[in-house]
Design an enzyme around this catalytic site. Structure first.
Site, PDB file in Angstrom:
ATOM      1  N   ASP A  19       0.870  -1.173   0.000  1.00 12.84           N
ATOM      2  CA  ASP A  19       0.000   0.000   0.000  1.00 12.84           C
ATOM      3  C   ASP A  19       0.909   1.225   0.000  1.00 12.84           C
ATOM      4  O   ASP A  19       1.478   1.580   1.023  1.00 12.84           O
ATOM      5  CB  ASP A  19      -0.896  -0.025   1.238  1.00 12.84           C
ATOM      6  CG  ASP A  19      -1.804   1.189   1.358  1.00 12.84           C
ATOM      7  OD1 ASP A  19      -1.653   2.155   0.570  1.00 12.84           O
ATOM      8  OD2 ASP A  19      -2.663   1.179   2.258  1.00 12.84           O
ATOM      9  N   SER A  32      -0.332  12.263 -13.652  1.00 13.01           N
ATOM     10  CA  SER A  32      -1.298  13.238 -13.168  1.00 13.01           C
ATOM     11  C   SER A  32      -2.581  13.045 -13.974  1.00 13.01           C
ATOM     12  O   SER A  32      -2.930  11.915 -14.322  1.00 13.01           O
ATOM     13  CB  SER A  32      -0.729  14.655 -13.318  1.00 13.01           C
ATOM     14  OG  SER A  32      -1.606  15.603 -12.747  1.00 13.01           O
ATOM     15  N   SER A  33      -3.273  14.120 -14.290  1.00 13.67           N
ATOM     16  CA  SER A  33      -4.535  14.021 -15.010  1.00 13.67           C
ATOM     17  C   SER A  33      -4.880  15.375 -15.598  1.00 13.67           C
ATOM     18  O   SER A  33      -4.487  16.417 -15.058  1.00 13.67           O
ATOM     19  CB  SER A  33      -5.638  13.588 -14.040  1.00 13.67           C
ATOM     20  OG  SER A  33      -6.913  13.687 -14.624  1.00 13.67           O
ATOM     21  N   TYR A  54     -10.197  14.588  -6.339  1.00 14.35           N
ATOM     22  CA  TYR A  54      -9.327  13.927  -7.308  1.00 14.35           C
ATOM     23  C   TYR A  54      -8.532  14.970  -8.094  1.00 14.35           C
ATOM     24  O   TYR A  54      -7.304  14.883  -8.201  1.00 14.35           O
ATOM     25  CB  TYR A  54     -10.150  13.055  -8.260  1.00 14.35           C
ATOM     26  CG  TYR A  54      -9.334  12.464  -9.380  1.00 14.35           C
ATOM     27  CD1 TYR A  54      -8.507  11.368  -9.151  1.00 14.35           C
ATOM     28  CD2 TYR A  54      -9.373  13.012 -10.658  1.00 14.35           C
ATOM     29  CE1 TYR A  54      -7.744  10.825 -10.176  1.00 14.35           C
ATOM     30  CE2 TYR A  54      -8.618  12.469 -11.694  1.00 14.35           C
ATOM     31  CZ  TYR A  54      -7.802  11.382 -11.437  1.00 14.35           C
ATOM     32  OH  TYR A  54      -7.042  10.849 -12.441  1.00 14.35           O
ATOM     33  N   LYS A  83      -4.439  15.540  -7.991  1.00 17.02           N
ATOM     34  CA  LYS A  83      -3.617  15.456  -9.199  1.00 17.02           C
ATOM     35  C   LYS A  83      -2.944  16.797  -9.500  1.00 17.02           C
ATOM     36  O   LYS A  83      -1.831  16.831 -10.032  1.00 17.02           O
ATOM     37  CB  LYS A  83      -4.445  14.965 -10.387  1.00 17.02           C
ATOM     38  CG  LYS A  83      -4.853  13.496 -10.262  1.00 17.02           C
ATOM     39  CD  LYS A  83      -3.637  12.598 -10.140  1.00 17.02           C
ATOM     40  CE  LYS A  83      -3.976  11.134 -10.200  1.00 17.02           C
ATOM     41  NZ  LYS A  83      -2.772  10.290 -10.249  1.00 17.02           N
TER      42      LYS A  83
END
Length: 184
Positions: free
Chosen positions: A64, A142-143, A157, A161
């Site tokens: 984890d 990332s996004s 979220y 990111k």
């Protein structure tokens, strides 16, 4: 294709989806790959078996990466399998988990999203950076949500990111003089 023969790569969240594709691509280029996973035991075994079927070398390590003790375990298993040097670190672990509006957010959901998406990137980088030398690469996924805020219910979220993107820029400045490239 870039040749990575003799290189060692660690891919967090490397057992399925994008992480699996990254792990296999690195192995096809010749890298020895550490496939990190948390819940996807079957996918991890499948990914490692696919890499080995291609003639590559890989291990799966359950850890984890939002927990410091498990990150150290991932490092220890990496060293045991491939030695005390890595060349490529891909911080891929992460997820949206659920869409929640501002009023639906609670502390446990906040901790989950931020820990898996951002804390993991920070501390995996911290733990593995000493194993890297000039010419090493750290890739943080990332996004687009980091830039545009994401869709409805994805504020945490997108924020996590965004933190990854900013951390990546900071690490590029800090580690660049050591010859370690950091990008996302």
């Amino acid at each position: 294709m870039i040749k990575l023969i003799g290189k060692v790569a660690v891919v967090t969240g490397g057992a399925r989806d994008i992480g699996k594709s990254i792990s296999i691509k690195l192995a096809k280029a010749g890298a020895k790959v550490v496939v990190n996973y948390y819940n996807s035991d079957a996918s991890a075994i499948e990914t490692v078996n696919e890499i080995k079927a291609l003639g590559g070398n890989a291990i799966a390590v359950k850890a984890d990466v939002s927990q410091l003790e498990d990150i150290q375990k991932l490092k220890d298993e990496t060293i045991k399998a491939f030695g005390e040097k890595i060349d490529i670190l891909v911080n891929n672990a992460g997820g949206l988990f659920a869409r929640k509006t501002l009023q639906e957010l609670d502390e446990s959901f906040y901790d989950l999203v931020m820990n898996v998406n951002f804390k993991s990137t920070v501390f995996v980088t911290q733990v593995f950076e000493p194993l890297m030398s000039s010419g090493g690469s750290i890739i943080n996924l990332s996004s687009l949500a980091a830039r545009d805020g994401g869709g409805g219910g994805s504020s945490l979220y997108a924020s996590s990111k965004g933190a990854v993107t900013t951390f990546t820029r900071s690490m590029a400045k800090e580690l660049g003089p050591k010859g370690i490239r950091v990008t996302n």
